[in-house]
Design a protein around this motif. Structure first.
Motif, PDB file in Angstrom:
ATOM      1  N   HIS A  17       0.819  -1.216   0.057  1.00  0.00           N
ATOM      2  CA  HIS A  17      -0.022   0.035   0.071  1.00  0.00           C
ATOM      3  C   HIS A  17       0.712   1.357   0.102  1.00  0.00           C
ATOM      4  O   HIS A  17       0.533   2.282  -0.971  1.00  0.00           O
ATOM      5  N   LEU A  18       1.788   1.317   0.870  1.00  0.00           N
ATOM      6  CA  LEU A  18       2.723   2.511   0.854  1.00  0.00           C
ATOM      7  C   LEU A  18       3.622   2.838  -0.180  1.00  0.00           C
ATOM      8  O   LEU A  18       3.806   3.847  -0.697  1.00  0.00           O
ATOM      9  N   SER A  19       3.855   1.645  -1.088  1.00  0.00           N
ATOM     10  CA  SER A  19       4.682   2.072  -2.281  1.00  0.00           C
ATOM     11  C   SER A  19       3.809   2.433  -3.408  1.00  0.00           C
ATOM     12  O   SER A  19       4.570   3.037  -4.346  1.00  0.00           O
ATOM     13  N   THR A  20       2.669   2.700  -3.253  1.00  0.00           N
ATOM     14  CA  THR A  20       1.833   3.606  -4.161  1.00  0.00           C
ATOM     15  C   THR A  20       2.397   5.076  -4.274  1.00  0.00           C
ATOM     16  O   THR A  20       2.236   5.552  -5.059  1.00  0.00           O
ATOM     17  N   PHE A  21       2.844   5.368  -2.711  1.00  0.00           N
ATOM     18  CA  PHE A  21       3.417   6.799  -2.842  1.00  0.00           C
ATOM     19  C   PHE A  21       4.709   6.964  -3.799  1.00  0.00           C
ATOM     20  O   PHE A  21       5.181   8.140  -3.702  1.00  0.00           O
ATOM     21  N   THR A  22       5.221   6.012  -4.263  1.00  0.00           N
ATOM     22  CA  THR A  22       6.407   6.185  -5.192  1.00  0.00           C
ATOM     23  C   THR A  22       6.154   6.809  -6.304  1.00  0.00           C
ATOM     24  O   THR A  22       6.914   7.405  -7.031  1.00  0.00           O
ATOM     25  N   PHE A  33       5.636  -0.790  -8.535  1.00  0.00           N
ATOM     26  CA  PHE A  33       6.365  -1.084  -7.431  1.00  0.00           C
ATOM     27  C   PHE A  33       5.420  -2.198  -6.383  1.00  0.00           C
ATOM     28  O   PHE A  33       5.655  -3.136  -5.964  1.00  0.00           O
ATOM     29  N   PRO A  34       4.041  -1.576  -6.473  1.00  0.00           N
ATOM     30  CA  PRO A  34       2.958  -2.461  -5.809  1.00  0.00           C
ATOM     31  C   PRO A  34       3.089  -3.838  -6.464  1.00  0.00           C
ATOM     32  O   PRO A  34       2.836  -4.983  -5.906  1.00  0.00           O
ATOM     33  N   LEU A  35       3.106  -3.882  -7.777  1.00  0.00           N
ATOM     34  CA  LEU A  35       2.870  -4.941  -8.754  1.00  0.00           C
ATOM     35  C   LEU A  35       3.882  -5.940  -8.572  1.00  0.00           C
ATOM     36  O   LEU A  35       3.821  -7.029  -8.302  1.00  0.00           O
ATOM     37  N   ILE A  36       5.150  -5.302  -8.489  1.00  0.00           N
ATOM     38  CA  ILE A  36       6.466  -6.062  -7.998  1.00  0.00           C
ATOM     39  C   ILE A  36       6.260  -6.724  -6.695  1.00  0.00           C
ATOM     40  O   ILE A  36       6.600  -7.800  -6.428  1.00  0.00           O
ATOM     41  N   LEU A  37       5.836  -6.179  -5.691  1.00  0.00           N
ATOM     42  CA  LEU A  37       5.854  -6.557  -4.401  1.00  0.00           C
ATOM     43  C   LEU A  37       5.016  -7.557  -4.179  1.00  0.00           C
ATOM     44  O   LEU A  37       5.165  -8.528  -3.593  1.00  0.00           O
ATOM     45  N   TRP A  38       3.558  -7.538  -5.074  1.00  0.00           N
ATOM     46  CA  TRP A  38       2.667  -8.465  -4.786  1.00  0.00           C
ATOM     47  C   TRP A  38       3.086  -9.812  -5.622  1.00  0.00           C
ATOM     48  O   TRP A  38       2.581 -10.828  -4.921  1.00  0.00           O
ATOM     49  N   ILE A  39       3.655  -9.652  -6.643  1.00  0.00           N
ATOM     50  CA  ILE A  39       3.969 -10.813  -7.355  1.00  0.00           C
ATOM     51  C   ILE A  39       5.017 -11.616  -6.507  1.00  0.00           C
ATOM     52  O   ILE A  39       4.781 -12.898  -6.683  1.00  0.00           O
ATOM     53  N   PHE A  40       5.579 -11.229  -5.694  1.00  0.00           N
ATOM     54  CA  PHE A  40       6.641 -12.123  -4.858  1.00  0.00           C
ATOM     55  C   PHE A  40       5.762 -12.976  -3.962  1.00  0.00           C
ATOM     56  O   PHE A  40       6.298 -14.258  -3.847  1.00  0.00           O
ATOM     57  N   ARG A  41       4.731 -12.655  -3.407  1.00  0.00           N
ATOM     58  CA  ARG A  41       3.865 -13.379  -2.489  1.00  0.00           C
ATOM     59  C   ARG A  41       2.318 -13.440  -2.653  1.00  0.00           C
ATOM     60  O   ARG A  41       1.535 -13.618  -1.831  1.00  0.00           O
ATOM     61  N   LYS A  42       1.983 -13.311  -4.366  1.00  0.00           N
ATOM     62  CA  LYS A  42       0.551 -13.659  -4.513  1.00  0.00           C
ATOM     63  C   LYS A  42       0.031 -14.900  -4.263  1.00  0.00           C
ATOM     64  O   LYS A  42      -1.112 -14.718  -4.205  1.00  0.00           O
ATOM     65  N   ASP A  43       0.917 -15.953  -3.962  1.00  0.00           N
ATOM     66  CA  ASP A  43       0.148 -17.324  -3.515  1.00  0.00           C
ATOM     67  C   ASP A  43      -0.353 -17.269  -1.895  1.00  0.00           C
ATOM     68  O   ASP A  43      -1.239 -18.021  -1.558  1.00  0.00           O
ATOM     69  N   GLY A  51      -2.619  -6.748  -2.266  1.00  0.00           N
ATOM     70  CA  GLY A  51      -2.027  -6.429  -3.687  1.00  0.00           C
ATOM     71  C   GLY A  51      -3.095  -6.034  -4.550  1.00  0.00           C
ATOM     72  O   GLY A  51      -2.602  -5.074  -5.192  1.00  0.00           O
ATOM     73  N   LYS A  52      -3.953  -6.875  -4.817  1.00  0.00           N
ATOM     74  CA  LYS A  52      -5.122  -6.719  -5.902  1.00  0.00           C
ATOM     75  C   LYS A  52      -5.859  -5.365  -5.477  1.00  0.00           C
ATOM     76  O   LYS A  52      -6.176  -4.549  -6.422  1.00  0.00           O
ATOM     77  N   ASN A  53      -6.156  -5.118  -4.311  1.00  0.00           N
ATOM     78  CA  ASN A  53      -7.027  -4.022  -3.819  1.00  0.00           C
ATOM     79  C   ASN A  53      -6.106  -2.530  -4.135  1.00  0.00           C
ATOM     80  O   ASN A  53      -6.565  -1.837  -4.654  1.00  0.00           O
ATOM     81  N   ALA A  54      -4.717  -2.852  -3.778  1.00  0.00           N
ATOM     82  CA  ALA A  54      -3.888  -1.633  -4.004  1.00  0.00           C
ATOM     83  C   ALA A  54      -3.822  -1.256  -5.434  1.00  0.00           C
ATOM     84  O   ALA A  54      -3.887  -0.113  -6.016  1.00  0.00           O
ATOM     85  N   LEU A  55      -3.661  -2.261  -6.450  1.00  0.00           N
ATOM     86  CA  LEU A  55      -3.465  -2.049  -7.703  1.00  0.00           C
ATOM     87  C   LEU A  55      -4.637  -1.612  -8.434  1.00  0.00           C
ATOM     88  O   LEU A  55      -4.901  -0.845  -9.244  1.00  0.00           O
ATOM     89  N   ASN A  56      -5.959  -2.077  -7.958  1.00  0.00           N
ATOM     90  CA  ASN A  56      -7.352  -1.744  -8.507  1.00  0.00           C
ATOM     91  C   ASN A  56      -7.782  -0.305  -8.299  1.00  0.00           C
ATOM     92  O   ASN A  56      -8.202   0.305  -8.979  1.00  0.00           O
ATOM     93  N   PHE A  57      -7.149   0.049  -6.925  1.00  0.00           N
ATOM     94  CA  PHE A  57      -7.333   1.338  -6.477  1.00  0.00           C
ATOM     95  C   PHE A  57      -6.711   2.465  -7.625  1.00  0.00           C
ATOM     96  O   PHE A  57      -6.895   3.494  -7.855  1.00  0.00           O
TER      97      PHE A  57
END
Length: 158
Positions: A17-22, A33-43, A51-57
Motif C-alpha cells: 500500500h505504501l509503495s503507491t506513494f512512489t 512497485f506494488p505490482l512487483i511486491l505483490w508478485i513475490f507473495r501473491k500465493d 496487492g489486488k486492492n492496491a493495484l485496483n485502486f
C-alpha cells in the motif's frame, strides 16, 4: 489483530500500500512497485488480497483523474467557444475576454474541477494510509470507489 497472519505478510501488505506513494518520485511507480511486491507473495491469500486492492485502486484513481481532466477541458473549451460565438453575435471582431463577467464561467469551471481533483488526491492519501494501517494490524481493507479490474477473492479472516 489476527495471530494466524505472520508479521512478514503484514509488513509486505503494508509496504504494498505504501509503495503507491512512489508515484511522487518515479513515473508509474504507483503501479510498478506494488505490482512487483505483490508478485513475490501473491500465493499468500492475505498479501494477494491487499496487492489486488492496491493495484485496483491505483488504476481506478488514474482513470478518475483522466476523466475529470477531460471533462474539465471539454467544459472549458465549450465555454470559450460559446463566449466566442456570443462575442461574434455582438459584432466584436476580435476574441478578447476583457470583462470579468464574461470570464467568470471559465473561472468557475476551473475552480470546480480543481477542487474535484484536489478532493480525489486527498481521498487517495487518506485511503492508502488507512489501508496500510489495516494491513499492518492483520485486517482486510477494501478501498472506496474502487473498480475491480483484477478480481478479488472473498477472504474471511477469523
Amino acid at each position: 489483530m489476527n495471530s494466524s497472519i505472520i508479521n512478514r505478510d503484514k509488513n509486505l501488505a503494508t509496504l504494498i500500500h505504501l509503495s503507491t506513494f512512489t508515484k511522487f518520485i518515479f513515473p508509474l511507480g504507483n503501479f510498478l512497485f506494488p505490482l512487483i511486491l505483490w508478485i513475490f507473495r501473491k500465493d499468500d491469500e492475505f498479501v494477494d488480497h491487499h496487492g489486488k486492492n492496491a493495484l485496483n485502486f491505483q488504476i481506478s484513481i488514474f482513470l478518475y483523474s483522466i476523466l475529470l481532466g477531460l471533462l474539465g477541458l471539454a467544459g472549458i473549451v465549450f465555454t470559450i467557444l460559446y463566449l466566442e460565438s456570443y462575442i461574434n453575435i455582438q459584432h466584436f471582431h476580435e476574441f478578447a475576454i476583457s470583462d470579468l463577467q464574461e470570464a467568470i464561467s471559465v473561472i468557475i469551471l476551473l475552480a470546480i474541477f480543481a477542487t474535484l481533483l484536489l478532493a480525489l488526491f486527498i481521498l487517495e492519501i487518506f485511503t492508502v494510509i488507512s489501508a496500510s494501517l489495516k494491513a499492518n494490524q492483520g485486517e482486510l481493507y477494501n478501498y472506496p470507489l474502487c473498480i475491480n479490474f483484477i478480481s478479488i477473492n472473498k477472504l474471511i479472516i477469523n
